[in-house]
Design a protein around this motif. Structure first.
Motif, PDB file in Angstrom:
ATOM      1  N   GLU A 422      -1.696  11.014  11.153  1.00  0.00           N
ATOM      2  CA  GLU A 422      -1.088  11.137  12.497  1.00  0.00           C
ATOM      3  C   GLU A 422      -1.600  10.052  13.443  1.00  0.00           C
ATOM      4  OE1 GLU A 422       1.205  13.183  12.519  1.00  0.00           O
ATOM      5  OE2 GLU A 422       0.733  14.982  11.377  1.00  0.00           O
ATOM      6  N   ILE A 423      -1.488   8.797  13.017  1.00  0.00           N
ATOM      7  CA  ILE A 423      -2.006   7.705  13.857  1.00  0.00           C
ATOM      8  C   ILE A 423      -1.152   7.517  15.112  1.00  0.00           C
ATOM      9  CG2 ILE A 423      -0.719   5.768  12.822  1.00  0.00           C
ATOM     10  CD1 ILE A 423      -3.487   4.272  12.837  1.00  0.00           C
ATOM     11  N   ASP A 424       0.074   8.047  15.086  1.00  0.00           N
ATOM     12  CA  ASP A 424       0.952   7.928  16.256  1.00  0.00           C
ATOM     13  C   ASP A 424       0.657   8.994  17.314  1.00  0.00           C
ATOM     14  OD1 ASP A 424       1.818   9.812  14.389  1.00  0.00           O
ATOM     15  OD2 ASP A 424       3.843   9.844  15.223  1.00  0.00           O
ATOM     16  N   LYS A 425      -0.227   9.947  16.992  1.00  0.00           N
ATOM     17  CA  LYS A 425      -0.512  11.038  17.936  1.00  0.00           C
ATOM     18  C   LYS A 425      -1.745  10.765  18.794  1.00  0.00           C
ATOM     19  CE  LYS A 425       2.664  13.793  16.018  1.00  0.00           C
ATOM     20  NZ  LYS A 425       3.057  12.978  14.898  1.00  0.00           N
ATOM     21  N   LYS A 463     -13.497  -3.101   1.661  1.00  0.00           N
ATOM     22  CA  LYS A 463     -13.094  -2.600   0.346  1.00  0.00           C
ATOM     23  C   LYS A 463     -12.359  -1.262   0.431  1.00  0.00           C
ATOM     24  CE  LYS A 463     -16.780  -4.955  -2.153  1.00  0.00           C
ATOM     25  NZ  LYS A 463     -17.935  -4.834  -3.043  1.00  0.00           N
ATOM     26  N   VAL A 464     -12.247  -0.723   1.645  1.00  0.00           N
ATOM     27  CA  VAL A 464     -11.572   0.571   1.829  1.00  0.00           C
ATOM     28  C   VAL A 464     -10.064   0.364   1.777  1.00  0.00           C
ATOM     29  CG1 VAL A 464     -11.233   2.517   3.397  1.00  0.00           C
ATOM     30  CG2 VAL A 464     -13.453   1.389   3.274  1.00  0.00           C
ATOM     31  N   MET A 465      -9.362   1.258   1.092  1.00  0.00           N
ATOM     32  CA  MET A 465      -7.898   1.232   1.108  1.00  0.00           C
ATOM     33  C   MET A 465      -7.438   2.212   2.186  1.00  0.00           C
ATOM     34  SD  MET A 465      -5.249   1.866  -2.014  1.00  0.00           S
ATOM     35  CE  MET A 465      -3.525   1.408  -1.871  1.00  0.00           C
ATOM     36  N   PHE A 466      -7.075   1.660   3.352  1.00  0.00           N
ATOM     37  CA  PHE A 466      -6.640   2.501   4.457  1.00  0.00           C
ATOM     38  C   PHE A 466      -5.158   2.835   4.308  1.00  0.00           C
ATOM     39  CE2 PHE A 466     -10.371   0.628   6.622  1.00  0.00           C
ATOM     40  CZ  PHE A 466     -10.950   1.796   7.116  1.00  0.00           C
ATOM     41  N   ILE A 467      -4.838   4.105   4.489  1.00  0.00           N
ATOM     42  CA  ILE A 467      -3.444   4.536   4.517  1.00  0.00           C
ATOM     43  C   ILE A 467      -3.260   5.360   5.790  1.00  0.00           C
ATOM     44  CG2 ILE A 467      -1.641   5.865   3.355  1.00  0.00           C
ATOM     45  CD1 ILE A 467      -3.030   5.306   0.718  1.00  0.00           C
ATOM     46  N   ALA A 468      -2.395   4.881   6.672  1.00  0.00           N
ATOM     47  CA  ALA A 468      -2.120   5.613   7.913  1.00  0.00           C
ATOM     48  C   ALA A 468      -0.787   6.342   7.756  1.00  0.00           C
ATOM     49  CB  ALA A 468      -2.059   4.645   9.084  1.00  0.00           C
TER      50      ALA A 468
END
Length: 777
Positions: A422-425, A463-468
């Motif tokens: 919920e990156i849009d919140k 090295k983190v795979m970020f998924i928003a």
């Protein structure tokens, strides 16, 4: 000077002890070689040579490990102890020097030469004796280990050499100094050496006493509590206890050693640990420092999981967990393929955008499983404070790191799949803008040295795979959006929902409700009706709830022994779930004048949109109803203006805008509607009403219109095509520039529809309106 008399004698090595002539002493003998030497001496004349080892730690010394000057001693008594050792009482007789080792296998046997004492002037010796006795007396007064009785045993000795030896035996000297005294045969030199040693010891003891008194006064004045704590620490250390702060410090030190930190971070952690040790435990700062160290040691700094780069396995797992979503799966497989070729790759930053219930969060879990990484999730919905992301300064009460560092601690590795839900919140207020704080996290060029206010030291997030995930990109700030690779998950088609229901939702609900496939069967036509009439959504969340409801009702029927097997057909759905809750747009039964079918994109997918036009005599007033948004009203105005400008070509009365009032209505007036894609639909319905030409019933349309009649592209073509197919339309008119979007539409839907691509409204009217001669008949 020595004499020429040489004899052989067994030798007994001593550890940490020097025996002088005239000295009587108990010794414990346990080593095999020593016992053998002792037995040999007892069988002969009870005489033995005592020589000290250079290194006290050696268990089996060789001849080179012994001092070669020792003492010939007489064994006065020998007692065997229960533990196998022997205790002997020896009396030193003469100094002697080893000439050679005759035997050194079972025990040492040596030839030796006695060393005779050498005297100087009698007056000098007497003066030195008197000085030595005085110094020794003063030493006994300040020493804690010696007392008046010790002094009384030596004060009456009148032989200078023996006096020197006796006093030496009472002093706590290093072995090297004691051995040196044994080796000095010139008596004045021996006396002088001991006087120097005693004076050195007096100075040291005097200084110790002064320091002790000064420290004691200081402690009593300002640090009594600290002094007691130090004493307690010393006592705990002696007792081997790990309780109290000493144990905590040791425990934290062990954690720091095992944390595999970078050298810089380890140095900071040890520095903080040193501060923690010095700060009183009752101080507020103590808990702050400890909390900081605990965070440093609990974060993963170097530990990472090894990616499983088997592309076929990853593809199989993604397909097992999710049906459809080809673009996302393709992107993950591309990432793995590139990593396999390069062996190093910055973690991508993906943003999955779509309506609720389409599986964004569960897809992120599947990705972590497919590439064999740990999974961690941070929910950003409602986050308003920048410190939630970046952490608080350690000076604040209750300070802690931000969501990112907290997530890395939970992940336990530096390369997890990190879901930013919920990156849009996220919102902003007087406490700062959290989305601005996310800019550093999600920038591949910066996040290798991410800075958290609490940790303060750079932390590697590269090295983190970020998924928003987001429902609506409109609320995500531009700079933040620019850092992410956006993948849109528009929603599922009816066919995809049918497949998902049969493969995932229904089996899961059967299991959760204790049913088997044999006990409950739901036919495909019932599932389709459930999708169309009982749910309206892009995802499958509500659909799963409906399946759960059916399973519960079926469980009740089976438990009540009414039926052993429940089969749900289209007709039986109403018995189980009640009347349908939704309706969906359907094609008109007849060709209509002044009514055109448009195609709309909603959050729940696509739908058809009927637009109706009424004309009646008036003054050219244009009325718009149906809860239309500003963009849709402007589309109606643009269509009206275009028709006025082309009245002659369209065979419409030039002054129609002065003779007629126009009412444009979009049914379902309670539902808000907005968007530019109804432009050509409104224009077609308006032309149909003004020319009295019917609109073909099987045609649906979508497109934006300009004042010159050009048709501009729109979005959501896949969803609109699906709604047209569902509604029974045969033909769809679309902007020519949307030709690229046709490949996104499922093949089964493409086959059932005819797509007409247009550039201008004239083409739309040609395909949508029946010829004038038909309308007149």
């Amino acid at each position: 000077m020595g004499n020429d008399k040489q004899t052989e004698i067994p030798l007994l090595p001593l550890r940490g002890v020097v025996v002088y002539p005239s000295m009587v002493m108990h010794l414990d003998v346990g080593r095999d070689k020593s016992v053998n030497a002792l037995e040999d001496a007892m069988m002969k004349d009870h005489h033995i040579m005592l020589a000290t080892q250079r290194d006290t730690s050696l268990e089996d010394p060789s001849k080179d490990d012994l001092y070669h000057t020792g003492t010939i001693a007489h064994i006065k008594q020998m007692v065997k102890l229960p533990n196998g050792t022997s205790r002997i009482l020896v009396e030193g007789l003469k100094r002697a020097e080893v000439q050679s080792f005759l035997k050194d296998d079972d025990y040492f046997v040596v030839s030796y030469e006695e060393l005779e004492e050498e005297h100087g002037e009698e007056v000098e010796e007497q003066a030195m004796m008197r000085m030595l006795i005085n110094d020794f007396y003063e030493f006994t007064k300040i020493s804690k280990k010696l007392n008046q009785e010790t002094f009384d045993t030596v004060k009456d000795i009148d032989e200078p050499g023996r006096l020197a030896d006796m006093i030496s035996s009472h002093l706590s000297l290093k072995i090297q100094h004691k051995q040196r005294i044994l080796e000095i045969v010139y008596v004045p030199e021996r006396l002088d050496f001991i006087i120097q040693l005693i004076n050195n010891e007096k100075e040291v003891l005097s200084m110790e006493k002064k320091i002790g008194q000064r420290v004691k006064r200081s402690m009593e004045r300002t640090q009594r509590e600290y002094y007691l704590r130090e004493q307690l620490k010393a006592i705990q250390k002696e007792l081997g206890e790990k309780d109290g702060k000493t144990g905590e410090v040791a425990e934290l030190k062990e954690k720091i050693d095992n944390a595999e930190m970078p050298e810089r971070i380890e140095h900071i952690a040890l520095k903080e640990l040193d501060r923690y040790e010095k700060v009183p435990q009752t101080s507020a700062e103590s808990s702050v420092i400890r909390n900081y160290i605990e965070w440093l040691v609990s974060l993963p700094w170097t530990k990472e999981t090894e990616d499983n780069l088997d592309i076929l396995r990853a593809e199989r797992i993604l397909n097992e967990d999710h049906y459809g979503l080809d673009k996302v799966k393709e992107r993950v497989l591309e990432y793995l393929s590139v990593q396999k070729l390069t062996n190093s790759l910055k973690g991508p930053i993906l943003c999955l955008v779509g309506p609720p219930g389409v599986g964004k969060t569960s897809l992120a879990r599947s990705i972590s499983r497919a590439i064999n990484r740990n999974f961690v999730r941070a929910s950003l919905g409602g986050v308003r404070d920048e410190a939630e992301i970046r952490g608080h300064r350690r000076t604040y009460v209750g300070a802690m790191p931000g969501r990112i560092i907290q997530g890395m601690k939970k992940a336990e590795t530096i390369n997890p799949v990190f879901l930013l839900d919920e990156i849009d919140k996220m919102a902003s207020d007087f406490r700062g803008d959290p989305s601005a704080a996310m800019l550093e996290v999600l920038d591949p060029e910066q996040n290798h040295s991410y800075s958290d206010h609490f940790i303060e030291e750079p932390y590697d997030l590269s090295k983190v795979m970020f998924i928003a995930t987001a429902n609506n990109l409109a609320t995500v700030p531009g700079p933040l959006l620019d850092r992410m690779e956006v993948i849109t998950i528009a929603g599922y088609t009816e066919l995809e929902k049918l497949h998902i229901s049969k493969e995932h939702l229904l089996p899961r609900q059967l299991k959760e409700n204790g049913l088997t496939k044999g006990q409950l069967q739901i036919r495909d036509d019932a599932i389709l009706k459930l999708i169309r009439m009982y749910t309206r959504e892009a995802g499958v969340r509500n659909l799963e709830r409906q399946f759960a409801s059916i399973c519960r009702k079926a469980a009740k029927i089976i438990v009540s022994d009414e039926q052993k097997r429940v089969v749900v057909t289209e007709n039986r759905l109403e018995d189980l779930l009640g009347k349908p809750r939704f309706r969906y747009g359907q094609a008109e039964a007849d060709n209509q004048i002044g009514a055109a079918t448009g195609l709309a994109y909603t959050q729940a997918g696509g739908d058809t949109l009927s637009i109706e036009i009424s004309l009646f005599k008036g003054t050219g007033k244009l009325t718009l109803t149906g809860k239309l948004g500003d963009v849709m009203k402007e589309s109606a105005q643009a269509a009206f203006s275009y028709i006025r400008s082309r009245a002659d070509e369209l065979k419409i009365e030039q002054d129609f805008h002065e003779k007629y009032d126009v009412h444009i209505h979009v049914p379902e007036g309670a539902t808000p509607k907005d968007g530019p894609s109804a432009g050509i639909t409104m224009a077609t319905a308006l032309v149909s009403a003004l020319t009295n030409r019917p609109v073909r019933k099987e045609v649906g349309m979508t497109g934006e219109i300009t004042l010159r009649g050009r048709v501009l592209p729109i979005g959501g073509l896949k969803e609109k095509a699906l709604s047209a197919h569902r509604a029974g339309l045969k033909t769809i008119i679309i902007p020519e520039e949307n030709n690229k979007d046709l490949e996104d539409i499922p093949e089964s839907v493409r086959k059932g529809l005819k797509f007409i691509k247009v550039k201008h409204l004239d083409e739309v009217l040609e395909h949508a309106l029946l010829p004038e001669k038909v309308s007149q008949s």
